[in-house]
Design a protein around this motif. Sequence first.
Motif, PDB file in Angstrom:
ATOM      1  N   LYS A  40      -3.499   7.165   8.224  1.00  4.78           N
ATOM      2  CA  LYS A  40      -2.515   7.095   7.286  1.00  4.78           C
ATOM      3  C   LYS A  40      -1.259   7.761   7.437  1.00  4.78           C
ATOM      4  CE  LYS A  40      -6.158   6.885   3.614  1.00  4.78           C
ATOM      5  NZ  LYS A  40      -7.269   7.978   2.750  1.00  4.78           N
ATOM      6  N   TRP A  74       1.327  10.988   3.466  1.00  7.99           N
ATOM      7  CA  TRP A  74       0.802  11.821   4.507  1.00  7.99           C
ATOM      8  C   TRP A  74       1.691  12.255   5.573  1.00  7.99           C
ATOM      9  CZ3 TRP A  74      -4.278  13.391   5.559  1.00  7.99           C
ATOM     10  CH2 TRP A  74      -5.328  12.906   4.499  1.00  7.99           C
ATOM     11  N   ALA A  88      -9.366   9.544  -6.652  1.00  5.98           N
ATOM     12  CA  ALA A  88     -10.875   9.375  -6.218  1.00  5.98           C
ATOM     13  C   ALA A  88     -11.148  10.261  -5.412  1.00  5.98           C
ATOM     14  CB  ALA A  88     -10.460   7.840  -5.219  1.00  5.98           C
ATOM     15  N   SER A  89     -10.302  10.807  -4.492  1.00  9.60           N
ATOM     16  CA  SER A  89     -10.699  11.985  -3.554  1.00  9.60           C
ATOM     17  C   SER A  89     -11.191  13.291  -4.265  1.00  9.60           C
ATOM     18  CB  SER A  89      -9.728  12.540  -2.749  1.00  9.60           C
ATOM     19  OG  SER A  89      -9.215  11.443  -1.919  1.00  9.60           O
ATOM     20  N   ALA A 113      -5.704  16.671  -1.206  1.00  9.90           N
ATOM     21  CA  ALA A 113      -5.444  15.482  -2.048  1.00  9.90           C
ATOM     22  C   ALA A 113      -4.279  15.498  -2.881  1.00  9.90           C
ATOM     23  CB  ALA A 113      -6.768  14.968  -2.483  1.00  9.90           C
ATOM     24  N   TYR A 137      -0.661  13.743  -2.672  1.00 10.85           N
ATOM     25  CA  TYR A 137      -0.093  12.825  -3.639  1.00 10.85           C
ATOM     26  C   TYR A 137       1.123  13.567  -4.227  1.00 10.85           C
ATOM     27  CZ  TYR A 137       0.691  11.317  -8.393  1.00 10.85           C
ATOM     28  OH  TYR A 137       1.024  10.678  -9.389  1.00 10.85           O
ATOM     29  N   ASP A 181      -9.070   8.687   9.751  1.00 16.91           N
ATOM     30  CA  ASP A 181      -8.486   8.043   8.534  1.00 16.91           C
ATOM     31  C   ASP A 181      -7.140   8.773   8.133  1.00 16.91           C
ATOM     32  OD1 ASP A 181      -8.448   5.980   6.352  1.00 16.91           O
ATOM     33  OD2 ASP A 181      -8.876   7.950   5.137  1.00 16.91           O
ATOM     34  N   THR A 227       0.800  -1.163   0.160  1.00 19.75           N
ATOM     35  CA  THR A 227      -0.238  -0.055  -0.033  1.00 19.75           C
ATOM     36  C   THR A 227       0.820   1.344   0.016  1.00 19.75           C
ATOM     37  OG1 THR A 227      -0.091   0.029   2.278  1.00 19.75           O
ATOM     38  CG2 THR A 227      -1.709  -1.219   1.325  1.00 19.75           C
ATOM     39  N   GLY A 245      -2.518   5.864   1.297  1.00 16.54           N
ATOM     40  CA  GLY A 245      -3.475   6.582   0.831  1.00 16.54           C
ATOM     41  C   GLY A 245      -2.982   8.044   0.146  1.00 16.54           C
ATOM     42  N   ASP A 261      -5.579   7.178  -5.259  1.00 17.80           N
ATOM     43  CA  ASP A 261      -6.253   7.861  -4.085  1.00 17.80           C
ATOM     44  C   ASP A 261      -6.758   9.183  -4.273  1.00 17.80           C
ATOM     45  OD1 ASP A 261      -6.019   5.476  -2.100  1.00 17.80           O
ATOM     46  OD2 ASP A 261      -4.141   5.643  -2.567  1.00 17.80           O
TER      47      ASP A 261
END
Length: 319
Positions: free
Chosen positions: A312, A239, A176-177, A230, A234, A308, A165, A168, A173
């Motif tokens: 992360k 995070w 999607a956000s 977001a 990225y 969340d 992973t 996030g 991610d």
Amino acid sequence: MTTTATLTERYISATIRSLTPEVQDDVRAELEGSIADAIDARLEQGESRDDAERAVLTELGDPGILAAGYADRPLHLIGPKYYLVWWRLLKLLLIIVPICAFGGVMLGQLIDGAPVGEVIGTAVVAALGSIVHVGFWVTLVFFILERTGADTGVRWSVDQLPEPTQNGAGRADAIASVVFLLLGVGAVFWDAFIGFFPTEGAPIAILNPGLWPWGITVFFVLIAAEALLAVVVYANRRWTIGAAVVNTLLAVVFAAWSLALLVRGELLNPEFLRFVFTDNGVTDETMRILTVITGFSLDAFPIWDIVDGWLKTARARRG
């Protein structure tokens, strides 16, 4: 006249007393022979009998541990055979059950109209009680499995290996956000100009038209800030504590803003409420309950977003 038992006799008695009668004599004979041989070996090296006996028994160790070995009885609560299954299940339940207990009790207390202090206190007590019960009952079940030798049926395979992973912070991610936030903006415009709720005449908006333009502007600013966050996450590929703090502030602002509007009766369209509820004979008490449930939902999502984000961040720092 009574005689004082020797250390060897006391040791053997302490060892065999928890064994079944069928094996006590055999264990006694074995221990008497092995202890006597060990003492004799030390006597040949010049030690006194008392010192030799004490040294031999000390080397044998706790008679309870020795008895457990003879009885093939584990001296641990949860052994290696079941430990990982127990620990994984316990962690999962300790995440889910207390949160559900806290939220469910809080919602029930709010619907019942309890004071704020009582709501928080009762919910905290329920959450703590659920932690105790989950820990006790899950451990008890695996304790029984350990002692009876039952099979849980759980088998590990390579198919259970987790996918790597990115905590996030991957491209998917971020996309999607942003898409989710854009859908939120689209839903607001759709509600205002087309309407989600069918009527025989013109559509009725769910959100209060009085929110336009300034109230909706606040909403759009929060949406834009979330989208920018977001993108920043990225770009950093992880995070950070700063990102988690900003995410927390945005969630708190959204929850406080929406909840304040709901309490003042400025969030939902009065015409919509009248058409759906009042005209259909819904009582004021039912309306109050629906308002509580709506407010609870408006707080639940930001709270989860905060949790969340920090989870992360913690995973990113561990990585």
